[in-house]
Enzyme design. Structure first.
Site, mmCIF file in Angstrom:
data_model
loop_
_atom_site.group_PDB
_atom_site.id
_atom_site.type_symbol
_atom_site.label_atom_id
_atom_site.label_comp_id
_atom_site.label_asym_id
_atom_site.label_seq_id
_atom_site.Cartn_x
_atom_site.Cartn_y
_atom_site.Cartn_z
ATOM 1 C CG PHE A 83 -2.920 35.678 -22.744
ATOM 2 C CD1 PHE A 83 -2.947 37.065 -22.758
ATOM 3 C CD2 PHE A 83 -3.209 35.003 -23.926
ATOM 4 C CE1 PHE A 83 -3.254 37.761 -23.925
ATOM 5 C CE2 PHE A 83 -3.510 35.689 -25.093
ATOM 6 C CZ PHE A 83 -3.533 37.074 -25.088
ATOM 7 C CG ASP A 142 -7.483 29.222 -23.206
ATOM 8 O OD1 ASP A 142 -7.122 28.676 -24.273
ATOM 9 O OD2 ASP A 142 -7.454 30.459 -23.036
ATOM 10 C CE LYS A 157 -2.463 31.891 -30.012
ATOM 11 N NZ LYS A 157 -2.675 32.118 -28.600
HETATM 12 C C1 LIG Z 1 -3.617 33.117 -28.065
HETATM 13 C C2 LIG Z 1 -4.436 32.722 -26.894
HETATM 14 C C3 LIG Z 1 -5.745 33.200 -26.717
HETATM 15 C C4 LIG Z 1 -6.374 34.240 -27.631
HETATM 16 O O1 LIG Z 1 -6.435 33.832 -28.946
HETATM 17 P P1 LIG Z 1 -6.656 34.962 -30.112
HETATM 18 O O2 LIG Z 1 -6.844 34.148 -31.350
HETATM 19 O O3 LIG Z 1 -5.412 35.783 -30.126
HETATM 20 O O4 LIG Z 1 -7.860 35.738 -29.726
HETATM 21 C C5 LIG Z 1 -6.469 32.730 -25.633
HETATM 22 N N1 LIG Z 1 -5.943 31.863 -24.766
HETATM 23 C C6 LIG Z 1 -4.687 31.384 -24.896
HETATM 24 C C7 LIG Z 1 -4.159 30.395 -23.914
HETATM 25 C C8 LIG Z 1 -3.883 31.814 -25.950
HETATM 26 O O5 LIG Z 1 -2.620 31.377 -26.061
#
Ligand SMILES: *Cc1c(COP(=O)(O)O)cnc(C)c1O
Length: 403
Positions: free
Chosen positions: A147, A232, A261
């Site tokens: 994700f 990520d 985040k």
């Molecule tokens: C939440 C998340 C994203 C995307 O972030 P947004 O601010 O919602 O675009 C990408 N990678 C990971 C691992 C995430 O948890």
């Protein structure tokens, strides 16, 4: 809804949202009006312990007073300059974040998906400019069940049908391999591979932790083949897993961190790619940008959000409370519990049946969790959660499984 129907504040709010908002989420039906620390209060005055933390965006707790003070103070001076002009917060933010990551440069964006897109662009440019990959031939290896966000490029290399259906055509140049399978990564690498993109723990897939040593071996393989390792850490980073970064569990330094985040403690969308001069140096004026990226309000908020992590020892709290939580949850006996796993204050309970009804029951008892991929309950409270509150949440969990 008609004027004849008497609805309480919750019902009215939900009816409006259902009528006027697109239905791209399936939220639990409570309407939050106020929040502080690890607790939220709904429009009926009921209190709940937040065990989702906005997908780890509020690691510092809701409405942290110091971050709030920074937000108000900076908002009263200047909020947005665009990058056409300079602002006094950007340089300090980049220096502090790069130093935290042991890196040299920062490229600020807003949302997580934008930062992932930025990392993809950086990796491709690096492939063409530094590795001499033939034009438009660069590939990036990613993992099954990943994700990384919701843009068309990113969902194009998702393995989840509901993220992809009817959104094509998709961008080429991505190869998927099984998570945790080093031989598969090696087999997928060619001279045109510019990067491997990985979540060091796959949170949205159900808190999947790779086998011990995998990240170390992956980093070594990337180095040997002159391929960038992109971590990520949008959800795993900034203390969530009991270390500053999930890569730290194996002492791995990736070539790029992708952060978001909790970078702003939940106040404001702030994301960033953090890397070396060699990698981020591929961008020159005109090659990439964002109107809001690097704005003084976001930078000021993020600087305080990072300082709060340090001053309140939130990484250590995550490690200590998380180990306790994992051990407690493992003592819960129920025939539907298939597995319990976690790292730091990110604990997953995998069930052999739908997790949603359990989340609904927990909500009735005042604990907020959201099911992940149908069968997993994830517990990830703000890192400021009080020990007694966490213990209370475990008792509610026990109650739900014992009834
Ligand atoms: C939440 C998340 C994203 C995307 O972030 P947004 O601010 O919602 O675009 C990408 N990678 C990971 C691992 C995430 O948890």
């Amino acid at each position: 809804m008609t004027s004849m129907t008497a609805l309480n504040a919750t019902g009215e709010s939900i009816a409006r949202e259902e009528a006027w908002g697109a239905h791209n989420y399936h939220p639990l039906d409570l309407v939050i009006a106020h929040a502080e620390g690890a607790w939220v209060t709904d429009v009926e005055g009921r209190r709940y312990l937040d065990c989702l933390s906005a997908y780890s965006a509020v690691n510092q707790g809701h409405c942290h007073p110091r971050i709030l003070a920074t937000l108000v103070e900076q908002a009263s001076r200047v909020t947005l300059t665009s990058r056409a002009f300079r602002n006094e917060q950007l340089g300090a933010f980049c220096e502090e974040l790069a130093t935290l990551c042991g890196m040299e440069m920062v490229l600020p964006m807003n949302t997580g998906a934008e930062a992932v897109e930025t990392a993809i662009k950086a990796a491709r440019r690096w492939g063409y400019m530094r590795k001499n990959i033939p034009q438009d031939a660069a590939t990036i290896i990613a993992f099954d069940n990943n994700f990384h966000g919701r843009t068309t490029t990113i969902v194009g290399f998702s393995s989840e049908p509901s993220y992809r259906a009817h959104f094509g055509p998709f961008a080429p140049g991505f190869v998927l391999v099984p998570f945790g399978d080093l031989a598969a990564v090696r087999a997928a690498m060619t001279s045109n591979t510019c990067a491997v993109l990985i979540e060091p723990i796959q949170c949205e897939a159900g808190v999947l932790i790779p086998p011990d040593g995998f990240l170390t071996d992956l980093a070594a393989l990337c180095r040997e083949r002159n391929v960038l390792l992109i971590a990520d850490e949008i959800q795993t980073g900034l203390g969530r897993t009991g270390n500053m970064f999930a890569c730290d569990h194996e002492g791995v330094q990736p070539d790029m961190y992708v952060l978001g985040k909790a970078l702003s403690g939940g106040f404001y969308p702030v994301s960033a790619v953090v890397s070396s001069r060699d990698v981020l140096g591929v961008f020159g004026p005109g090659s990439h940008g964002s109107t809001f990226g690097g704005n003084p309000l976001g930078c000021a908020v993020a600087r305080t959000a990072l300082r709060v992590l340090d001053d309140e020892h939130l990484v250590e709290r995550s490690a200590v409370l998380g180990a306790w939580l994992l051990a407690e949850v493992r003592t819960i006996q129920h025939p539907s519990i298939v597995a319990v796993r976690g790292r730091g204050l990110m604990v997953a309970i995998e069930l052999s049946e739908q997790a949603r009804p359990y989340c609904e029951l927990l909500k009735e008892r005042g604990v907020l969790c959201k099911e992940t991929h149908d069968f997993v309950i994830r517990l990830s409270p703000p890192l400021v959660v009080r020990e007694a509150d966490l213990a209370w949440a475990v008792e509610q969990l026990r109650g739900v499984f014992n009834d």
